[in-house]
Design a protein around this motif. Structure first.
Motif, PDB file in Angstrom:
ATOM      1  N   ILE A  59     -10.788   8.206 -10.295  1.00 23.16           N
ATOM      2  CA  ILE A  59     -10.441   8.163  -9.112  1.00 23.16           C
ATOM      3  C   ILE A  59      -9.381   6.777  -8.866  1.00 23.16           C
ATOM      4  O   ILE A  59      -7.800   6.689  -8.421  1.00 23.16           O
ATOM      5  CB  ILE A  59     -10.965   8.047  -7.502  1.00 23.16           C
ATOM      6  N   ILE A  60     -10.286   5.741  -9.133  1.00 25.64           N
ATOM      7  CA  ILE A  60     -10.191   4.478  -8.661  1.00 25.64           C
ATOM      8  C   ILE A  60      -8.700   4.209  -9.780  1.00 25.64           C
ATOM      9  O   ILE A  60      -7.302   4.324  -8.713  1.00 25.64           O
ATOM     10  CB  ILE A  60     -10.944   3.020  -9.460  1.00 25.64           C
ATOM     11  N   PRO A  61      -8.689   4.159 -11.022  1.00 26.64           N
ATOM     12  CA  PRO A  61      -7.205   4.688 -11.932  1.00 26.64           C
ATOM     13  C   PRO A  61      -6.067   5.207 -11.036  1.00 26.64           C
ATOM     14  O   PRO A  61      -4.712   4.286 -11.218  1.00 26.64           O
ATOM     15  CB  PRO A  61      -7.819   4.203 -13.192  1.00 26.64           C
ATOM     16  N   LEU A  62      -6.417   5.791 -10.969  1.00 30.25           N
ATOM     17  CA  LEU A  62      -5.435   7.214 -10.460  1.00 30.25           C
ATOM     18  C   LEU A  62      -4.962   6.580  -9.332  1.00 30.25           C
ATOM     19  O   LEU A  62      -3.879   6.783  -9.348  1.00 30.25           O
ATOM     20  CB  LEU A  62      -6.071   8.809 -10.357  1.00 30.25           C
ATOM     21  N   LEU A  63      -5.693   6.435  -8.290  1.00 31.57           N
ATOM     22  CA  LEU A  63      -4.548   5.761  -6.940  1.00 31.57           C
ATOM     23  C   LEU A  63      -3.757   4.121  -7.608  1.00 31.57           C
ATOM     24  O   LEU A  63      -3.207   3.986  -6.605  1.00 31.57           O
ATOM     25  CB  LEU A  63      -6.297   5.449  -6.068  1.00 31.57           C
ATOM     26  N   ASP A  64      -4.290   3.108  -8.592  1.00 31.15           N
ATOM     27  CA  ASP A  64      -4.130   2.933  -8.784  1.00 31.15           C
ATOM     28  C   ASP A  64      -2.154   3.115  -9.473  1.00 31.15           C
ATOM     29  O   ASP A  64      -1.391   2.351  -8.419  1.00 31.15           O
ATOM     30  CB  ASP A  64      -4.468   1.897 -10.048  1.00 31.15           C
ATOM     31  N   TYR A  65      -2.381   3.582  -9.902  1.00 31.46           N
ATOM     32  CA  TYR A  65      -1.144   4.337 -11.036  1.00 31.46           C
ATOM     33  C   TYR A  65      -0.563   5.103  -9.682  1.00 31.46           C
ATOM     34  O   TYR A  65       1.082   4.588  -9.600  1.00 31.46           O
ATOM     35  CB  TYR A  65      -1.374   5.362 -12.254  1.00 31.46           C
ATOM     36  N   LEU A  66      -0.977   5.855  -8.658  1.00 34.05           N
ATOM     37  CA  LEU A  66      -0.131   6.713  -7.562  1.00 34.05           C
ATOM     38  C   LEU A  66       0.468   5.296  -6.239  1.00 34.05           C
ATOM     39  O   LEU A  66       1.765   5.669  -5.740  1.00 34.05           O
ATOM     40  CB  LEU A  66      -0.996   7.491  -6.846  1.00 34.05           C
ATOM     41  N   ASN A  67      -0.674   4.108  -6.265  1.00 35.59           N
ATOM     42  CA  ASN A  67       0.360   3.925  -5.673  1.00 35.59           C
ATOM     43  C   ASN A  67       0.671   2.439  -5.733  1.00 35.59           C
ATOM     44  O   ASN A  67       1.196   1.308  -5.123  1.00 35.59           O
ATOM     45  CB  ASN A  67      -1.318   3.069  -4.442  1.00 35.59           C
ATOM     46  N   GLY A  68       0.680   1.781  -7.113  1.00 36.72           N
ATOM     47  CA  GLY A  68       1.591   1.386  -7.552  1.00 36.72           C
ATOM     48  C   GLY A  68       1.523  -0.226  -7.030  1.00 36.72           C
ATOM     49  O   GLY A  68      -0.090  -0.757  -6.726  1.00 36.72           O
ATOM     50  N   GLU A  69       1.674  -1.493  -6.914  1.00 33.76           N
ATOM     51  CA  GLU A  69       1.253  -2.710  -7.098  1.00 33.76           C
ATOM     52  C   GLU A  69       1.695  -3.209  -5.602  1.00 33.76           C
ATOM     53  O   GLU A  69       2.892  -2.705  -4.887  1.00 33.76           O
ATOM     54  CB  GLU A  69       2.048  -3.626  -8.600  1.00 33.76           C
ATOM     55  N   ASP A  70       0.775  -4.064  -5.624  1.00 33.73           N
ATOM     56  CA  ASP A  70       1.113  -5.179  -4.169  1.00 33.73           C
ATOM     57  C   ASP A  70       1.940  -6.174  -3.966  1.00 33.73           C
ATOM     58  O   ASP A  70       0.252  -7.103  -4.511  1.00 33.73           O
ATOM     59  CB  ASP A  70       0.502  -5.028  -2.858  1.00 33.73           C
ATOM     60  N   GLN A  71       3.139  -6.855  -4.414  1.00 33.97           N
ATOM     61  CA  GLN A  71       3.230  -8.328  -5.014  1.00 33.97           C
ATOM     62  C   GLN A  71       3.460  -9.260  -3.138  1.00 33.97           C
ATOM     63  O   GLN A  71       4.061 -10.260  -3.491  1.00 33.97           O
ATOM     64  CB  GLN A  71       4.849  -8.238  -5.722  1.00 33.97           C
ATOM     65  N   SER A  72       2.897  -8.783  -2.502  1.00 34.81           N
ATOM     66  CA  SER A  72       3.519  -9.737  -1.020  1.00 34.81           C
ATOM     67  C   SER A  72       2.275 -10.634  -0.789  1.00 34.81           C
ATOM     68  O   SER A  72       0.858 -10.705  -1.145  1.00 34.81           O
ATOM     69  CB  SER A  72       3.045  -8.560   0.174  1.00 34.81           C
TER      70      SER A  72
END
Length: 393
Positions: A59-72
């Motif tokens: 689930i976490i890798p899938l959520l990472d894929y769906l939510n993308g990156e946070d570069q702030s």
């Protein structure tokens, strides 16, 4: 040489951390074996004994894929305020505390619960996962100077018996990172399983030597209670010994297996962080100072929150005491294609790992593999493959 620059945030004192309450995800992950176990028992759903590994590595890798990156990045002018905000420290304390809630409940269920073998296996693996993740909790606490947090860091290591990490990480890995002398820096062409053995053995040896030298400066033997290794290992002895007295010797295989799983998970994360990267030697024979491009990074949002931004690894090595909530993204750094959870799965299958990551290492060095940290037994073969002539062919 890669030049990294931090993404410039909008400098404003009105900046708000939109992840503020999400930082407690780390504590929630520690509770997963207990929560899922209760679902399994109350609703007679044995599959939930396996929910923790499914959540962490599915689930976490899938959520990472769906939510993308946070570069702030937070504005620099509020970093001191962020560091002083105890809310963020409490998130880490909560993770260290609830680890033991899940752990004690889990071992009790293994010993006293009427569970099928596959349920016991799922629960043991689940406990091993949170024990391994707890090494990261210890990592966050162990970089602080507070005596309370340093004791808590050792307690977070007790379920794995990996107390040497407290010494080796701060005074070994941070000094030798991305060099052949560092057991925790993976080499190009080295598969995960040979790395785990090399790193685990090397970490124990290094931690003992570091403490031996430190104590020798005060004319003390390493066999003293002031040895941080002995303190941390003693916590594991007390923990395991108490559980065995409580639940009987039948619990020993489960304790051993979950500790092994936790150690392997932690060492897999080590494997991801510096694979193939190398600090170059200066004319005087010393290594250059550790710079941002000596670590693999990931800004994938969900796993970064769960791991207190460990994946912003470059800034951590440059500023080890910088609070996790203020660690920065830098442009132009080696980047992993997924968060740590997904990369752990990839690393577990060496052919897939090499297929994905080896070209990234080659690209990072622009084909000049003389600048890479290569497994010694294949070094000549790698250098012959990546000659300028071969690359231009």
């Amino acid at each position: 040489m890669t030049t990294a620059t931090a993404t410039a945030p909008v400098a404003t004192v009105a900046w708000k951390d939109d992840k503020r309450y999400a930082w407690y995800l780390g504590a929630l992950v520690m509770l997963l074996p207990l929560i899922a176990g209760q679902v399994a028992v109350i609703h007679d759903l044995p599959i939930f004994w396996w929910f923790t590994p499914f959540f962490v590595f599915g689930i976490i890798p899938l959520l990472d894929y769906l939510n993308g990156e946070d570069q702030s990045n937070p504005p620099e002018e509020i970093v001191a305020k962020l560091a002083a905000d105890k809310f963020y420290r409490l998130a880490v304390y909560a993770a260290a505390a609830v680890l033991y809630v899940s752990f004690f409940w889990g071992v009790w269920m293994l010993a006293a619960g009427d569970l099928a073998w596959h349920a016991k296996l799922g629960l043991t693996i689940s406990l091993g996962i949170i024990s391994g993740i707890s090494v990261n909790t210890s990592h966050e606490l162990g970089h602080k100077t507070s005596p309370f947090e340093r004791v808590l860091a050792k307690l977070a290591l007790a379920p794995t018996g990996y107390g040497n990490f407290f010494v080796e990480h701060n005074r070994g890995h941070h000094v030798r990172v991305s060099t052949p002398e560092d057991p925790a820096s993976a080499r190009f062409g080295e598969n995960l399983y040979e790395f785990i053995v090399r790193s685990a053995i090397g970490a124990h040896k290094s931690a003992w030597e570091l403490e031996k030298k430190r104590l020798a400066r005060s004319n003390k033997s390493p066999w003293t209670w002031q040895n941080d290794n002995l303190q941390a290992w003693a916590m594991s002895v007390v923990l395991f010994g108490g559980i065995i007295l409580w639940l009987g010797v039948g619990i020993i295989p489960y304790l051993a297996l979950q500790a092994l799983i936790g150690i392997c998970l932690f060492e897999t994360v080590n494997y991801l962080e510096h694979y193939g990267l190398l600090r170059q030697k200066l004319p005087d024979g010393r290594y250059e100072r550790c710079q941002p491009h000596h670590s693999w990074n990931s800004n994938h949002r969900v796993s970064n929150i769960a791991l207190y931004q460990l994946q912003r690894h470059s800034d951590h090595h440059a500023n080890p005491t910088r609070p996790y909530q203020a660690l920065r993204h830098f442009e132009g750094l080696p980047e992993l294609p997924n968060g740590y959870a997904g990369m752990v799965v990839l690393a577990a299958v060496p052919p897939l790992w090499f297929r994905v990551m080896d070209p990234k290492v080659v690209a990072h060095f622009k084909g000049d593999m003389t600048r890479a940290n290569i497994k010694p037994s294949i070094r000549e073969k790698v250098l012959a493959k990546y000659t300028p002539e071969a690359l231009n062919a």
